[in-house]
Scaffold this motif. Sequence first.
Motif, PDB file in Angstrom:
ATOM      1  N   GLN A   1       8.524  -6.086  -2.322  1.00 37.11           N
ATOM      2  CA  GLN A   1       7.269  -5.441  -2.631  1.00 37.11           C
ATOM      3  C   GLN A   1       7.469  -4.043  -3.191  1.00 37.11           C
ATOM      4  N   ASN A   2       6.423  -3.573  -3.859  1.00 38.22           N
ATOM      5  CA  ASN A   2       6.485  -2.233  -4.436  1.00 38.22           C
ATOM      6  C   ASN A   2       6.734  -1.153  -3.405  1.00 38.22           C
ATOM      7  N   ASN A   3       6.290  -1.353  -2.174  1.00 39.11           N
ATOM      8  CA  ASN A   3       6.498  -0.300  -1.192  1.00 39.11           C
ATOM      9  C   ASN A   3       7.044  -0.808   0.134  1.00 39.11           C
TER      10      ASN A   3
ATOM     11  N   GLN B   1      10.153  -0.690   1.059  1.00 40.95           N
ATOM     12  CA  GLN B   1      11.069   0.347   1.545  1.00 40.95           C
ATOM     13  C   GLN B   1      10.234   1.446   2.187  1.00 40.95           C
ATOM     14  N   GLY B   2       9.198   1.866   1.478  1.00 40.06           N
ATOM     15  CA  GLY B   2       8.341   2.952   1.961  1.00 40.06           C
ATOM     16  C   GLY B   2       7.650   2.616   3.271  1.00 40.06           C
ATOM     17  N   SER B   3       7.137   1.401   3.337  1.00 41.98           N
ATOM     18  CA  SER B   3       6.426   0.986   4.551  1.00 41.98           C
ATOM     19  C   SER B   3       7.349   1.098   5.762  1.00 41.98           C
ATOM     20  N   CYS B   4       8.586   0.645   5.606  1.00 40.14           N
ATOM     21  CA  CYS B   4       9.543   0.754   6.709  1.00 40.14           C
ATOM     22  C   CYS B   4       9.897   2.210   6.984  1.00 40.14           C
ATOM     23  N   ASP B   5      10.056   3.011   5.920  1.00 36.12           N
ATOM     24  CA  ASP B   5      10.353   4.439   6.100  1.00 36.12           C
ATOM     25  C   ASP B   5       9.270   5.109   6.929  1.00 36.12           C
ATOM     26  N   MET B   6       8.019   4.649   6.767  1.00 41.13           N
ATOM     27  CA  MET B   6       6.883   5.306   7.402  1.00 41.13           C
ATOM     28  C   MET B   6       6.672   4.875   8.844  1.00 41.13           C
ATOM     29  N   GLY B   7       7.634   4.188   9.445  1.00 38.99           N
ATOM     30  CA  GLY B   7       7.514   3.827  10.843  1.00 38.99           C
ATOM     31  C   GLY B   7       6.532   2.699  11.083  1.00 38.99           C
ATOM     32  N   SER B   8       6.452   1.745  10.168  1.00 37.30           N
ATOM     33  CA  SER B   8       5.508   0.653  10.359  1.00 37.30           C
ATOM     34  C   SER B   8       6.062  -0.459  11.226  1.00 37.30           C
ATOM     35  N   PHE B   9       7.234  -0.276  11.795  1.00 36.89           N
ATOM     36  CA  PHE B   9       7.787  -1.275  12.709  1.00 36.89           C
ATOM     37  C   PHE B   9       7.431  -0.920  14.136  1.00 36.89           C
ATOM     38  N   PRO B  10       7.290  -1.920  14.998  1.00 37.24           N
ATOM     39  CA  PRO B  10       6.861  -1.633  16.366  1.00 37.24           C
ATOM     40  C   PRO B  10       7.886  -0.870  17.196  1.00 37.24           C
ATOM     41  N   HIS B  11       9.115  -0.784  16.731  1.00 43.02           N
ATOM     42  CA  HIS B  11      10.127  -0.117  17.538  1.00 43.02           C
ATOM     43  C   HIS B  11      10.588   1.198  16.918  1.00 43.02           C
ATOM     44  N   GLU B  12      10.022   1.571  15.779  1.00 46.45           N
ATOM     45  CA  GLU B  12      10.537   2.762  15.084  1.00 46.45           C
ATOM     46  C   GLU B  12       9.443   3.701  14.630  1.00 46.45           C
ATOM     47  N   LEU B  13       9.729   4.991  14.725  1.00 42.53           N
ATOM     48  CA  LEU B  13       8.883   6.019  14.130  1.00 42.53           C
ATOM     49  C   LEU B  13       9.382   6.257  12.713  1.00 42.53           C
ATOM     50  N   THR B  14       8.780   7.206  12.012  1.00 41.39           N
ATOM     51  CA  THR B  14       9.224   7.425  10.633  1.00 41.39           C
ATOM     52  C   THR B  14      10.708   7.740  10.596  1.00 41.39           C
ATOM     53  N   GLY B  15      11.333   7.415   9.477  1.00 47.91           N
ATOM     54  CA  GLY B  15      12.760   7.706   9.336  1.00 47.91           C
ATOM     55  C   GLY B  15      13.639   6.861  10.246  1.00 47.91           C
ATOM     56  N   TYR B  16      13.147   5.714  10.654  1.00 43.80           N
ATOM     57  CA  TYR B  16      13.948   4.742  11.432  1.00 43.80           C
ATOM     58  C   TYR B  16      14.440   5.273  12.763  1.00 43.80           C
TER      59      TYR B  16
ATOM     60  N   CYS C   1       0.826  -1.197   0.000  1.00 34.34           N
ATOM     61  CA  CYS C   1       0.000   0.000   0.000  1.00 34.34           C
ATOM     62  C   CYS C   1       0.863   1.252   0.000  1.00 34.34           C
ATOM     63  N   THR C   2       0.244   2.403  -0.183  1.00 33.66           N
ATOM     64  CA  THR C   2       1.039   3.618  -0.365  1.00 33.66           C
ATOM     65  C   THR C   2       1.672   4.081   0.941  1.00 33.66           C
ATOM     66  N   ASN C   3       2.664   4.961   0.806  1.00 34.38           N
ATOM     67  CA  ASN C   3       3.315   5.559   1.972  1.00 34.38           C
ATOM     68  C   ASN C   3       2.287   6.248   2.852  1.00 34.38           C
ATOM     69  N   GLU C   4       1.363   6.946   2.201  1.00 34.28           N
ATOM     70  CA  GLU C   4       0.372   7.722   2.954  1.00 34.28           C
ATOM     71  C   GLU C   4      -0.521   6.799   3.775  1.00 34.28           C
TER      72      GLU C   4
ATOM     73  N   THR D   1       1.996   7.596  -2.955  1.00 37.08           N
ATOM     74  CA  THR D   1       3.363   7.372  -3.424  1.00 37.08           C
ATOM     75  C   THR D   1       3.839   5.991  -3.016  1.00 37.08           C
ATOM     76  N   PHE D   2       4.736   5.435  -3.819  1.00 35.86           N
ATOM     77  CA  PHE D   2       5.449   4.216  -3.460  1.00 35.86           C
ATOM     78  C   PHE D   2       6.929   4.548  -3.441  1.00 35.86           C
ATOM     79  N   THR D   3       7.696   3.821  -2.622  1.00 35.90           N
ATOM     80  CA  THR D   3       9.150   4.007  -2.622  1.00 35.90           C
ATOM     81  C   THR D   3       9.782   2.688  -3.006  1.00 35.90           C
ATOM     82  N   ASN D   4      10.584   2.683  -4.038  1.00 36.72           N
ATOM     83  CA  ASN D   4      11.152   1.414  -4.534  1.00 36.72           C
ATOM     84  C   ASN D   4      12.454   1.066  -3.828  1.00 36.72           C
ATOM     85  N   ALA D   5      13.138   0.037  -4.318  1.00 34.21           N
ATOM     86  CA  ALA D   5      14.343  -0.445  -3.649  1.00 34.21           C
ATOM     87  C   ALA D   5      15.478   0.559  -3.675  1.00 34.21           C
ATOM     88  N   GLU D   6      15.382   1.564  -4.564  1.00 33.94           N
ATOM     89  CA  GLU D   6      16.467   2.554  -4.631  1.00 33.94           C
ATOM     90  C   GLU D   6      16.185   3.764  -3.761  1.00 33.94           C
ATOM     91  N   ARG D   7      15.242   3.661  -2.863  1.00 38.00           N
ATOM     92  CA  ARG D   7      14.781   4.796  -2.059  1.00 38.00           C
ATOM     93  C   ARG D   7      14.091   5.838  -2.949  1.00 38.00           C
TER      94      ARG D   7
END
Lengths: 962, 74
Positions: free
Chosen positions: A591-593, A595-610, A360-363, A709-715
């Motif tokens: 996946q298509n996003n 990288q983006g999903s991780c950038d967006m703080g979708s991990f339980p220990h991280e906010l956006t931008g890791y 899904c998208t970054n947003e 937006t999607f973020t690919n493997a190249e950021r």
Amino acid sequence: MWSKQHADLGTPSRGGECGGRSGRNGHGIDKSAREVTVLIDGKEVRVPEGTSVLRAAALAGVGVPKLCATDTLEPFGSCRLCLVEIEGKRGFPASCTTLVEAGMKVKTFSERLASLRRGVMELYISDHPLDCLTCPADGDCELQDMAGDVGLREVRYGYAGKNHLQAAKEVSNPYFTFDPAKCIVCSRCVRACDEIQGTFALTVEGRGFDSLIQPGPTKEFLSSECVSCGACVLACPTSALMEKAVIDLGLPSESTDTTCAYCGVGCSFHAETKGATVVRMTPNQESLSNHGHSCVKGRFAWSYATSRDRVTKPMLRKNIEEPWTEVSWQEAIQYVASEFLRIREKHGRYSIGAVSSSRCTNEEDYIVQKLVRAVFRNNNIDTCARVCHSPTGYGLKKAFGESAGTNPFDSVDQANLIFVVGANPTDGHPVFGSRMKQRLRAGAKLIVADPRRIDLVRNPHIQADLYLPLRPGTNVALLNALAHVILEEKLENREYVEARCDLSAYEKWRAFVLRPENSPEAMAPVTGVPAESIRAAARLYATTKPAAIYYGLGVTEHSQGSTAVMCLANLGMLTGNVGVEGAGVNPLRGQNNVQGSCDMGSFPHELTGYRHVSNETARRSFERAWGVEIDPEPGFRITNMLSAASIGEFKGLYMHGEDLVQSDPDASHVIEGLRNMELVVLHDIFLNESARYAHVFLPGCSFLEKDGTFTNAERRIQLVRQVMPPICGKQEWEVMQEIAQAMGYPMHYNHASEIMDEVARLTPTFHGVSFEKLARLGSIQWPCNENAPEGTLVLHQKEFVRGKGFFALTGYVATQERVSERFPLLLTTGRILFHYNVGTQTRRTANSTWSKEDLLEIHPSDAEERGIRDGDKTELRSRKGSALMHCVVTERVAPGTVYATFHFPENRTNVLTTENSDWATNCPEYKVTAVQVSRVFEPVRGEERENGKAAKRREIVPAAGE
Amino acid sequence: MIEDLVRMANQIGDFFGSEPSQEEATAGIAEHLKKFWTPSMREKLIEYAQRDGKGLSEPVRAALSRLLPPSAGS
């Protein structure tokens, strides 16, 4: 060819002018190329040395007719239309194959040239159907354009001679047809298959008048080596190769640029429509992620978006044994909100959570984690990146300070050595795989480490210099041995390490790696790779500069996934190959996003931008913006959520765009967890396997219905634009917003761009990102901020993001998954080109034509031992469960290893996989499962007939009179 | 769930087994648990270690004893 999208300049760029930001065909830009000035019809133009006269003319705004030339392919010189007159040169040279020279004076039109060109067209048209008005290419045909250009008025040969007008159409491929009657044998299709895709499936059979494009000895596209990438269809100037959709619907009337929703290459496409109906997707030539190429999935397999299986109305049930009831959006959202509130009240703050989607998208991903952090008030948010590249996140953060790939795709053009570990780019990242193959054909060296002999090892005009067929689960052993050789033979880049890396960590690691147990000789029996091969690979990697590592899930989906990523980072730093063009440590994101999903703080220990949730500054900025306190402690990962559910501590889950039952390992554990929950909300486009255990189903949107937006493997962040209105009536983030509001939290975005604006405000690496800038620049590679207003190509160039590079200690720990007498084989898994992950999308498209089931690959010796023949039905059994699959007997896998895909729920591959996972991230160890394979006996038709006859033979007919 | 926690903790311990000193290993394990495990998971494992801790490796026991009980979330 929809030539109106892109001005075709005739031949490829050689330098940095006009869209030439990268090299072509595996050659990087020659930055030292001089510029040459020439005169085209009196107009002066400056172009890089090596440019053709044809392209120089186009850049000067002068049109020269052409048919076999196109700027995506090397010049061919066969049609003879682009002839020009050059002062001082004899005759009429073809401008496509003539290179500029300083001071050249070119005339592109004269009476003589006109009559020569008309003569060429007369020959073409003497053997071409004259049915323009009913031809699918009417209005979009380069042959028509050229006939108009040269002023063709008559064909003096007449039409009574031998011709190809009755040639039969070839329609085997579900997506396009080949009509030889319309073919002008310009060979663009053959060249596209060679140069761009690298499959070499097409050829021109016969000579002269008998020339015919053939896809191989079967004379049929479907059964040939064609991978249906569509490059030939795009290149074809007439309707000889044409999309079936255009034949049926007519030419598209509008076009919207968007990004593919399949893999991590993130190809940019023109979504060409008639109203809200997509006619075709054509790859965007200006895009820096795919440079005008595509694969079968992005190009053709998008019809799942309008599949009859799409669920369009919200559905509810109190009990999963009951059938679904359709309800209104309002009712569904109210129910979801009130249930989450009730569960939280009853079972505590940590009993609810969400799983967001890397598709899904970054947003959308940002809103889901905001829902969890600001509304659920905990950190129980995890994403499906957990099960693929979470070790990349951990490992690269630890070593370099940033959880992202270091180099752009274009960087491969500068690599002199490519080391592919645990990845299968020609199947998993086909468009990038083709780029890599271009570079390999141009001379770069190749090392492949994989338990299965992937296609890349031996491909048309490509052969791996070294292939290391290691046993599944022994990556770290092999990588340590490689480092050992480099250190032992003093091949390391001492200056780089001393200047850029933490020296005390380095010395500690160096001492550790040099221990005899990490030598190739000690590791050879462990890995199954001979010591000489390990030594040769290490030497080749260390001495060829620059050298790039590309890796995939074959590295991460292991119990030592994070360790292996750190081993790769160590190898990169040891040889000075990080922060350099043509090098780097490059994760091939699935996946298509993701990288983006991780950038967006979708991990339980991280906010956006890791940024870790314990990071005070980061947390405060979110608390100010969101108006709530944020939990400073990490939350549950997916597997922890399921384990907690099994003991009654986790009760409510919001699953967005994800199918835990089919994708996650150890399916019975997943099902147990879901069954124990009081609320399972599934927000998706189809009823997937997890839907069986859901209480609420919220219909979602396909990428064609989204803005975001999607973020690919190249950021690289790219826009996804809405091509058709949401079939279910709401954008996915709108639904989440309404749930937040119903739970008492004010959330009022009006457009996806506002969500990205908020992300940009709160995330230092995204400060400069906005939809407006993305539209203007085409794409942005983060970090994008005051230091890099237009984004960043290569990371860690001057120094590592964490300052000094960190060498982590990477001791080999054998996986707990061991072979035994009961389960003597090791199963590893992977993907094929035509299907995507669990097949939810691709199974609902014509891609099923190529593949209708998962197949097991087994080595001949293992097959023979078990009385298994090619094509037999087999049962796979692990300590977790069993699955059935037809098999393929092949030497691609080594004895002791078997391989299967997981695209079909009927084949239940993940019923077999175990609870083993990466020590650091719990990324499941999909790639190592101990199994036994046995033949399944089914009665053969002949046997049934015999059984029938035998019964008849036993019949007793009473004698007459009795 | 406790078997899962024991297994995962031991795996973490194995990774830090390459550390040259026990102190570095213990510190590494403790830091990892703090950064990536929820307070409830840590609590459960600490409680288990205090009860009998059967199956837990030595370095993991040492790291757990070092972890202060997490502050109660609101």
